[in-house]
Design a protein around this motif. Sequence first.
Motif, PDB file in Angstrom:
ATOM      1  N   GLY A   1       0.849  -1.186   0.000  1.00 49.13           N
ATOM      2  CA  GLY A   1       0.000   0.000   0.000  1.00 49.13           C
ATOM      3  C   GLY A   1       0.883   1.233   0.000  1.00 49.13           C
ATOM      4  O   GLY A   1       2.026   1.193   0.460  1.00 49.13           O
ATOM      5  N   LEU A   2       0.372   2.321  -0.542  1.00 47.79           N
ATOM      6  CA  LEU A   2       1.149   3.558  -0.586  1.00 47.79           C
ATOM      7  C   LEU A   2       0.267   4.704  -0.119  1.00 47.79           C
ATOM      8  O   LEU A   2      -0.856   4.866  -0.594  1.00 47.79           O
ATOM      9  CB  LEU A   2       1.664   3.820  -1.996  1.00 47.79           C
ATOM     10  CG  LEU A   2       2.716   4.922  -2.133  1.00 47.79           C
ATOM     11  CD1 LEU A   2       3.678   4.605  -3.276  1.00 47.79           C
ATOM     12  CD2 LEU A   2       2.062   6.278  -2.371  1.00 47.79           C
ATOM     13  N   MET A   3       0.779   5.472   0.849  1.00 46.75           N
ATOM     14  CA  MET A   3       0.037   6.597   1.409  1.00 46.75           C
ATOM     15  C   MET A   3       0.819   7.882   1.239  1.00 46.75           C
ATOM     16  O   MET A   3       2.023   7.919   1.513  1.00 46.75           O
ATOM     17  CB  MET A   3      -0.254   6.344   2.890  1.00 46.75           C
ATOM     18  CG  MET A   3      -1.307   5.265   3.109  1.00 46.75           C
ATOM     19  SD  MET A   3      -1.180   4.429   4.706  1.00 46.75           S
ATOM     20  CE  MET A   3       0.071   3.189   4.343  1.00 46.75           C
ATOM     21  N   ALA A   4       0.155   8.917   0.732  1.00 49.91           N
ATOM     22  CA  ALA A   4       0.778  10.226   0.584  1.00 49.91           C
ATOM     23  C   ALA A   4       0.457  11.067   1.810  1.00 49.91           C
ATOM     24  O   ALA A   4      -0.633  10.971   2.379  1.00 49.91           O
ATOM     25  CB  ALA A   4       0.252  10.917  -0.677  1.00 49.91           C
TER      26      ALA A   4
ATOM     27  N   ARG B   1       9.309  14.764   3.457  1.00 55.10           N
ATOM     28  CA  ARG B   1       8.675  13.451   3.409  1.00 55.10           C
ATOM     29  C   ARG B   1       7.276  13.594   2.839  1.00 55.10           C
ATOM     30  O   ARG B   1       6.466  14.363   3.340  1.00 55.10           O
ATOM     31  CB  ARG B   1       8.634  12.833   4.805  1.00 55.10           C
ATOM     32  CG  ARG B   1      10.033  12.533   5.339  1.00 55.10           C
ATOM     33  CD  ARG B   1      10.074  12.318   6.829  1.00 55.10           C
ATOM     34  NE  ARG B   1      11.463  12.418   7.299  1.00 55.10           N
ATOM     35  CZ  ARG B   1      11.793  12.664   8.544  1.00 55.10           C
ATOM     36  NH1 ARG B   1      10.859  12.833   9.463  1.00 55.10           N
ATOM     37  NH2 ARG B   1      13.064  12.740   8.880  1.00 55.10           N
ATOM     38  N   VAL B   2       7.014  12.850   1.770  1.00 57.46           N
ATOM     39  CA  VAL B   2       5.746  13.014   1.055  1.00 57.46           C
ATOM     40  C   VAL B   2       4.843  11.795   1.148  1.00 57.46           C
ATOM     41  O   VAL B   2       3.717  11.811   0.640  1.00 57.46           O
ATOM     42  CB  VAL B   2       6.003  13.355  -0.430  1.00 57.46           C
ATOM     43  CG1 VAL B   2       6.684  14.704  -0.548  1.00 57.46           C
ATOM     44  CG2 VAL B   2       6.846  12.267  -1.109  1.00 57.46           C
ATOM     45  N   GLY B   3       5.313  10.730   1.797  1.00 54.43           N
ATOM     46  CA  GLY B   3       4.468   9.553   1.901  1.00 54.43           C
ATOM     47  C   GLY B   3       5.222   8.347   2.419  1.00 54.43           C
ATOM     48  O   GLY B   3       6.368   8.448   2.864  1.00 54.43           O
ATOM     49  N   VAL B   4       4.578   7.195   2.343  1.00 56.58           N
ATOM     50  CA  VAL B   4       5.169   5.937   2.831  1.00 56.58           C
ATOM     51  C   VAL B   4       4.722   4.787   1.938  1.00 56.58           C
ATOM     52  O   VAL B   4       3.540   4.697   1.583  1.00 56.58           O
ATOM     53  CB  VAL B   4       4.741   5.644   4.290  1.00 56.58           C
ATOM     54  CG1 VAL B   4       5.239   4.265   4.727  1.00 56.58           C
ATOM     55  CG2 VAL B   4       5.274   6.706   5.236  1.00 56.58           C
ATOM     56  N   LEU B   5       5.677   3.945   1.558  1.00 56.45           N
ATOM     57  CA  LEU B   5       5.375   2.681   0.882  1.00 56.45           C
ATOM     58  C   LEU B   5       5.406   1.593   1.936  1.00 56.45           C
ATOM     59  O   LEU B   5       6.390   1.462   2.665  1.00 56.45           O
ATOM     60  CB  LEU B   5       6.423   2.388  -0.201  1.00 56.45           C
ATOM     61  CG  LEU B   5       6.336   1.003  -0.862  1.00 56.45           C
ATOM     62  CD1 LEU B   5       5.049   0.859  -1.667  1.00 56.45           C
ATOM     63  CD2 LEU B   5       7.567   0.769  -1.763  1.00 56.45           C
ATOM     64  N   GLU B   6       4.333   0.819   2.018  1.00 52.06           N
ATOM     65  CA  GLU B   6       4.235  -0.218   3.054  1.00 52.06           C
ATOM     66  C   GLU B   6       3.997  -1.577   2.412  1.00 52.06           C
ATOM     67  O   GLU B   6       3.125  -1.724   1.547  1.00 52.06           O
ATOM     68  CB  GLU B   6       3.103   0.126   4.023  1.00 52.06           C
ATOM     69  CG  GLU B   6       3.055  -0.758   5.255  1.00 52.06           C
ATOM     70  CD  GLU B   6       2.085  -0.222   6.288  1.00 52.06           C
ATOM     71  OE1 GLU B   6       2.501   0.567   7.145  1.00 52.06           O
ATOM     72  OE2 GLU B   6       0.894  -0.584   6.222  1.00 52.06           O
TER      73      GLU B   6
ATOM     74  N   LEU C   1       7.495   9.471  -8.788  1.00 51.30           N
ATOM     75  CA  LEU C   1       6.190   9.463  -9.455  1.00 51.30           C
ATOM     76  C   LEU C   1       5.180  10.316  -8.705  1.00 51.30           C
ATOM     77  O   LEU C   1       4.353  11.000  -9.317  1.00 51.30           O
ATOM     78  CB  LEU C   1       5.686   8.024  -9.584  1.00 51.30           C
ATOM     79  CG  LEU C   1       6.408   7.157 -10.619  1.00 51.30           C
ATOM     80  CD1 LEU C   1       5.938   5.710 -10.527  1.00 51.30           C
ATOM     81  CD2 LEU C   1       6.169   7.700 -12.027  1.00 51.30           C
ATOM     82  N   LEU C   2       5.239  10.282  -7.373  1.00 50.08           N
ATOM     83  CA  LEU C   2       4.316  11.084  -6.576  1.00 50.08           C
ATOM     84  C   LEU C   2       4.575  12.577  -6.793  1.00 50.08           C
ATOM     85  O   LEU C   2       3.641  13.356  -7.018  1.00 50.08           O
ATOM     86  CB  LEU C   2       4.452  10.733  -5.101  1.00 50.08           C
ATOM     87  CG  LEU C   2       3.574  11.517  -4.110  1.00 50.08           C
ATOM     88  CD1 LEU C   2       2.098  11.368  -4.465  1.00 50.08           C
ATOM     89  CD2 LEU C   2       3.830  11.041  -2.685  1.00 50.08           C
TER      90      LEU C   2
END
Length: 279
Positions: free
Chosen positions: A47-50, A132-137, A164-165
Amino acid sequence: MAADSAASRMIAIWDLVARQAAHRGGRASMQDVCAAAVAAIQVSGAGLMAVTRTGAVHVMCVTDEISDRLADIELTLGEGPRADASAFGGPVLASDLAHDDIMDRWPAFAPAARGAGAAAVFAFPLQVGAIRVGVLELYRRTPRPLATVALGDALLFADTATLLLLESQQADGWDGQRGTGKPAGGGAGRGPGGQPMELGLRRAEIDQATGMLTEQLGTGIAEAFVRLRAYAYAQDRRLADVARDIVTRRLRLTNGDGPGTGPWPAGAGDLEPDQGGAG
């Protein structure tokens, strides 16, 4: 020599993402990063969260039901690998959620994540310098650490997702707080950065419900979101489901000792006052 090897591996990662996008029939997006990472790193899901400048979190992609549930759990609880990776700016690797140290670290998240079907979770911040613009989980259904090569690839996938973000924010005029109203990253039915429209609409409902709570409770946005999360946690409900009930006026939170429900005032919506209790 090591630099050449890292460059070659980065090119290979980009190729995997590009192939995933071509298979989907769109330009490369964070959805493709998640799908390619699952196959390459051999994890169960991703999952990826911005994260916006104001600290709001938007779920940009999930690969399956468990990763979707993990994102919802972390949004609701405000603790877990995503929050730690975003706060401290380094990878957070929990190879066994049942371990005593992990249970002590995340007393609410760890059992909830295990109940959702995850046994190991790995979070990687998306960042450029100090931004920091998000997290890849990533998660696994069985407890097992990432091998050295897999860990290196995960970091490269995180770098790819970061680019990409940032690119999608510039190309689509999207800063993580509002969109341009046009689909991006995958054509019709997709939101900024290739975000599936379903996830975008879900987040919009949470934002709308939070805004409504500021009026109900006479408080600011941050406190309203805390109350929304607290109610969802106390009732063991998904955050998005509670938000939908508030937006559709099936649920109203009161300003008492804790989350409560009550009728909407006359004229507040389509429902009659005596129909506005908890759903």
